[in-house]
Motif scaffolding. Structure first.
Motif, PDB file in Angstrom:
ATOM      1  N   ARG A   6       0.853  -1.187   0.000  1.00  0.00           N
ATOM      2  CA  ARG A   6       0.000   0.000   0.000  1.00  0.00           C
ATOM      3  C   ARG A   6       0.886   1.233   0.000  1.00  0.00           C
ATOM      4  N   ILE A   7       0.502   2.222  -0.818  1.00  0.00           N
ATOM      5  CA  ILE A   7       1.261   3.465  -0.891  1.00  0.00           C
ATOM      6  C   ILE A   7       0.297   4.641  -0.889  1.00  0.00           C
ATOM      7  N   ALA A   8       0.852   5.821  -0.647  1.00  0.00           N
ATOM      8  CA  ALA A   8       0.119   7.071  -0.834  1.00  0.00           C
ATOM      9  C   ALA A   8       0.808   7.844  -1.946  1.00  0.00           C
ATOM     10  N   ILE A   9       0.015   8.322  -2.901  1.00  0.00           N
ATOM     11  CA  ILE A   9       0.562   9.108  -4.005  1.00  0.00           C
ATOM     12  C   ILE A   9      -0.559   9.959  -4.589  1.00  0.00           C
ATOM     13  N   GLN A  14      -3.253   3.809  -2.553  1.00  0.00           N
ATOM     14  CA  GLN A  14      -3.334   2.846  -3.636  1.00  0.00           C
ATOM     15  C   GLN A  14      -2.744   1.510  -3.201  1.00  0.00           C
ATOM     16  N   GLU A  15      -3.357   0.430  -3.650  1.00  0.00           N
ATOM     17  CA  GLU A  15      -2.755  -0.884  -3.506  1.00  0.00           C
ATOM     18  C   GLU A  15      -1.858  -1.131  -4.710  1.00  0.00           C
ATOM     19  N   VAL A  16      -0.699  -1.717  -4.456  1.00  0.00           N
ATOM     20  CA  VAL A  16       0.283  -1.920  -5.515  1.00  0.00           C
ATOM     21  C   VAL A  16       0.833  -3.335  -5.450  1.00  0.00           C
ATOM     22  N   VAL A  17       1.423  -3.745  -6.547  1.00  0.00           N
ATOM     23  CA  VAL A  17       2.168  -5.005  -6.583  1.00  0.00           C
ATOM     24  C   VAL A  17       3.603  -4.680  -6.966  1.00  0.00           C
ATOM     25  N   GLN A  18       4.502  -5.587  -6.600  1.00  0.00           N
ATOM     26  CA  GLN A  18       5.917  -5.357  -6.838  1.00  0.00           C
ATOM     27  C   GLN A  18       6.266  -5.547  -8.311  1.00  0.00           C
ATOM     28  N   GLN A  19       7.076  -4.637  -8.811  1.00  0.00           N
ATOM     29  CA  GLN A  19       7.694  -4.758 -10.126  1.00  0.00           C
ATOM     30  C   GLN A  19       9.202  -4.826  -9.932  1.00  0.00           C
ATOM     31  N   SER A  26      -3.038  -0.547  -9.734  1.00  0.00           N
ATOM     32  CA  SER A  26      -4.043  -1.391 -10.386  1.00  0.00           C
ATOM     33  C   SER A  26      -4.388  -0.901 -11.781  1.00  0.00           C
ATOM     34  N   ASP A  27      -4.162   0.409 -12.064  1.00  0.00           N
ATOM     35  CA  ASP A  27      -4.461   0.933 -13.396  1.00  0.00           C
ATOM     36  C   ASP A  27      -3.275   0.811 -14.352  1.00  0.00           C
TER      37      ASP A  27
END
Length: 249
Positions: A6-9, A14-19, A26-27
């Motif tokens: 989870r991050i704030a931007i 926003q929920e995020v996945v690792q790259q 998600s978008d």
């Protein structure tokens, strides 16, 4: 390997996945790690904290390992994310890091047997459960001031799915302060295993999704001071980094 966080931007959470070199929303938008504000990867409900759950840690504090889990609770005010700042009280003289494997519960359960315990786990993350032992009453009655101070529990960066961790009871733990390794251990040295703890806790209360179990820290404590950069590592989960700052008056 599935890791989510989870991050704030841009004024939103926003929920995020690792790259490979950052995070993905998600978008589909991607950002580098340093371009975002990290939040705890889970919004903890009940947080259970194990004291003296490594025999070597108990011995360095001159205590015998407990015969029954020594558990206390932690408030949500303590949690911060990866790359955040932990405030150190100016009067503190014994502030220690504690690298820990954190277990995130994935579904409701009560009277869970050890053989079924992992069915109730969503995944794992890293916690650095700072202790300010100046305020300790004794090791078998931890003072609220020791373990429930604002910003003193960095957690993250990711929740790693349980399927990605073959044996959570055989993971290396490591802490670095300003790039120097000061603590090393392994989860196989826990006094009480993850399945035992889940059975024990669920024997008298219902576990809920997003409950978190902080499973304790091995031997190797050292004091930290304002300006120190502390990195807590758990094998297979990544590295949780944060900076110690002086608490303003």
């Amino acid at each position: 390997m599935m890791r989510k966080g989870r991050i704030a931007i841009g004024g939103s959470i926003q929920e995020v996945v690792q790259q490979e070199d950052g995070v993905q929303l998600s978008d589909g938008r991607t950002y580098k790690e340093e371009e975002v504000t990290w939040l705890p990867p889970v919004e903890p409900q009940t947080t259970f904290v194990l004291g003296l759950n490594y025999a070597d840690h108990a011995s360095e504090l001159a205590f015998e390992p407990p015969k029954e889990p020594l558990v206390f609770l932690k408030g949500p005010n303590t949690f911060i994310g990866h790359n955040a700042e932990t405030k150190r009280p100016e009067e503190a003289t014994h502030m220690h890091y504690e690298c820990e494997l954190a277990v995130v519960i994935g579904k409701q359960g009560k009277h869970i047997k050890q053989a079924e315990a992992y069915d109730y786990v969503e995944g794992y993350t890293i916690a650095n459960d700072y202790a300010i032992r100046d305020y300790l009453e004794n090791y078998y009655r931890p003072n609220l001031k020791v373990k429930n101070r604002d910003t003193c529990t960095p957690i993250g960066p990711w929740i790693t799915s349980k399927e990605a961790i073959q044996d959570p009871m055989n993971l290396a733990l490591r802490t670095k302060v300003n790039g120097v390794t000061t603590q090393e251990g392994t989860t196989k040295d826990m006094v009480f295993s993850i399945p035992f703890l889940i059975e024990y806790l669920s024997s008298f209360m219902t576990l809920q999704p997003d409950d978190v179990i902080l499973t304790g820290t091995p031997k190797g404590l050292a004091k930290v001071n304002a300006g120190d950069i502390v990195e807590a590592e758990v094998e297979g989960l990544g590295t949780l980094k944060n900076t110690i700052i002086a608490k303003p008056e």
